[in-house]
Design a protein around this motif. Structure first.
Motif, mmCIF file in Angstrom:
data_model
loop_
_atom_site.group_PDB
_atom_site.id
_atom_site.type_symbol
_atom_site.label_atom_id
_atom_site.label_comp_id
_atom_site.label_asym_id
_atom_site.label_seq_id
_atom_site.Cartn_x
_atom_site.Cartn_y
_atom_site.Cartn_z
ATOM 1 N N UNK A 287 20.454 -20.003 0.724
ATOM 2 C CA UNK A 287 20.127 -18.762 1.434
ATOM 3 C C UNK A 287 18.667 -18.766 1.872
ATOM 4 N N UNK A 288 17.789 -19.330 1.027
ATOM 5 C CA UNK A 288 16.372 -19.393 1.369
ATOM 6 C C UNK A 288 16.114 -20.233 2.598
ATOM 7 N N UNK A 289 16.810 -21.354 2.701
ATOM 8 C CA UNK A 289 16.654 -22.236 3.856
ATOM 9 C C UNK A 289 17.140 -21.540 5.125
ATOM 10 N N UNK A 290 18.257 -20.838 5.019
ATOM 11 C CA UNK A 290 18.802 -20.113 6.165
ATOM 12 C C UNK A 290 17.841 -19.025 6.631
ATOM 13 N N UNK A 291 17.280 -18.267 5.680
ATOM 14 C CA UNK A 291 16.336 -17.204 6.037
ATOM 15 C C UNK A 291 15.093 -17.766 6.712
ATOM 16 N N UNK A 292 14.647 -18.933 6.255
ATOM 17 C CA UNK A 292 13.453 -19.544 6.853
ATOM 18 C C UNK A 292 13.717 -19.918 8.310
ATOM 19 N N UNK A 293 14.870 -20.502 8.604
ATOM 20 C CA UNK A 293 15.205 -20.866 9.980
ATOM 21 C C UNK A 293 15.237 -19.619 10.858
ATOM 22 N N UNK A 294 15.841 -18.543 10.351
ATOM 23 C CA UNK A 294 15.912 -17.300 11.116
ATOM 24 C C UNK A 294 14.516 -16.763 11.413
ATOM 25 N N UNK A 295 13.656 -16.728 10.392
ATOM 26 C CA UNK A 295 12.285 -16.232 10.586
ATOM 27 C C UNK A 295 11.512 -17.090 11.578
ATOM 28 N N UNK A 296 11.685 -18.394 11.478
ATOM 29 C CA UNK A 296 10.952 -19.300 12.371
ATOM 30 C C UNK A 296 11.398 -19.161 13.819
ATOM 31 N N UNK A 297 12.690 -18.959 14.046
ATOM 32 C CA UNK A 297 13.185 -18.769 15.400
ATOM 33 C C UNK A 297 12.715 -17.430 15.972
#
Length: 413
Positions: A287-297
């Motif tokens: 979930x942490x990795x997914x949230x990071x991708x969302x924030x970065x985009x």
């Protein structure tokens, strides 16, 4: 299998299949970063990508891009069509992994008689003015620059030369003195933490917009709290595609130029491929990795957003010009949120995206004061009228329009 290594890209430009846009078709051997290369080239040629069909599974890369010019028209100019075919074809940049279209390079070696300075730090009103004033005091001329701000951080790439020699700044002591003064400005008063500021003189060669994304990404600007009045609120979702072992990224937001480039650039620099998965084949597992991708985009989409007033200035180039202009903007209570500076021949052409330091819309009175202070030595064009445009017209102030387009790209070619 041997023939795969020598498979040349095939490019076709089709103006007959679609009534409203030109189709650019690219077939090539698949490799890491190929999508970014193609999108980057189309973007640097000032084309608007309205739709794209992307297929890059296995060993093949097959894409169809629907493109228009900046006015929303089909690409009818033969010279532009030839540029597309040349840039994307066997002798273009897609024949080498992550090489750059020459119009947007950053780096000491790529600029010839210019040195590239990269800056990253905490943004504040008047910071660009202070940076340019320091360079002017050191007799350093700013020939071109790109400046982005996001989440109270600022990233700059400036191309400079020595005023006395008109050559790149390569003296070690001069570079050291310049670096120290710039770092002091970026740190701000009473703050000795080197982590809040970074200055470097780039030795490599990379795409300027991509480099700004990289600088802000490395600075972790995506972790900051988004400004509540930000006009762009992208919705990014990530779902798992069990059938193909991919993660599916969906982005919904207001469209704007270079949006696809910003998204693809960020995913590529995060080592993801479409749909997406890591380049090593692993999908997003936590979930942490997914949230990071969302924030970065979300951050990548917002970095280039420049709502509000756009000021375009044209004047004869001279040392200290950028310092003078940014000082006038600062003294009139304006903050620079984004900037593009270039020099073509003896003419300096600058674009500043500005906002009122207090967060209010820029009014006509402020624009009139700017016109008076800048004087007759510069031409000023307001690209987006202030809120009380009628008052501006009543004041007798007349616009002077001129074409900016991709002058920075042409200058760096």
């Amino acid at each position: 299998m041997g023939s795969w290594a020598y498979f040349d890209p095939e490019v076709s430009v089709d103006n007959s299949s679609c009534k409203d846009c030109t189709l650019v078709k690219v077939d090539s051997m698949n490799k890491p970063g190929i999508l970014l290369e193609v999108v980057q080239i189309l973007t640097d040629l000032d084309l608007i990508i309205t739709k794209a069909y992307i297929s890059s599974d296995g060993g093949w890369f097959m894409d169809v891009f629907h493109v228009t010019d900046q006015q929303g028209q089909k690409i009818s100019d033969n010279r532009t069509i030839e540029q597309i075919e040349k840039a994307l074809g066997p002798k273009g940049n897609t024949s080498g992994i992550l090489k750059t279209w020459p119009g947007k390079r950053v780096g000491v070696n790529s600029m010839g008689e210019y040195t590239a300075i990269e800056l990253i730090g905490r943004d504040r009103p008047g910071l660009l003015s202070e940076i340019s004033a320091v360079l002017a005091s050191l007799h350093i001329n700013v020939a071109a620059a790109e400046v982005w701000t996001h989440n109270r951080r600022i990233a700059c790439v400036l191309y400079v030369n020595d005023d006395t020699t008109n050559r790149a700044v390569d003296d070690a002591s001069q570079l050291s003195a310049m670096e120290e003064q710039l770092k002091n400005i970026l740190r701000g008063c009473g703050n000795d933490d080197d982590n809040v500021a970074h200055t470097s003189f780039s030795l490599g060669s990379t795409h300027v917009d991509r480099r700004l994304h990289q600088l802000l990404f490395a600075d972790r600007d995506y972790e900051g709290a988004t400004e509540p009045d930000c006009p762009i609120k992208p919705k990014v979702t990530i779902d798992r595609c069990e059938e193909k072992d991919y993660s599916v990224v969906t982005v919904k937001c207001k469209d704007r130029p270079k949006l696809m480039f910003d998204i693809v650039c960020t995913l590529t620099d995060m080592q993801y491929e479409y749909y997406i998965r890591h380049m090593d084949g692993c999908t997003l597992e936590t979930e942490g990795e997914t949230k990071k991708v969302i924030k970065c985009l979300e951050a990548a989409i917002r970095r280039r957003v420049s709502e509000g007033l756009s000021l375009e200035l044209c004047a004869k180039d001279r040392v200290g010009l950028l310092s003078e202009v940014t000082r006038v903007l600062r003294e009139n209570g304006l903050s620079v949120t984004r900037a593009g500076v270039t020099t073509v021949g003896e003419q300096a052409m600058n674009v500043f995206y500005v906002s009122d330091a207090s967060g209010k819309p820029v009014d006509a009175k402020t624009i009139e004061e700017l016109r008076k202070e800048i004087g007759e030595t510069m031409r000023l064009n307001v690209k987006k009228a202030p809120t009380d445009a009628r008052a501006l017209e009543a004041s007798g102030w007349a616009k002077t329009s001129f074409f900016f387009g991709s002058l920075l790209e042409k200058f760096l070619t």
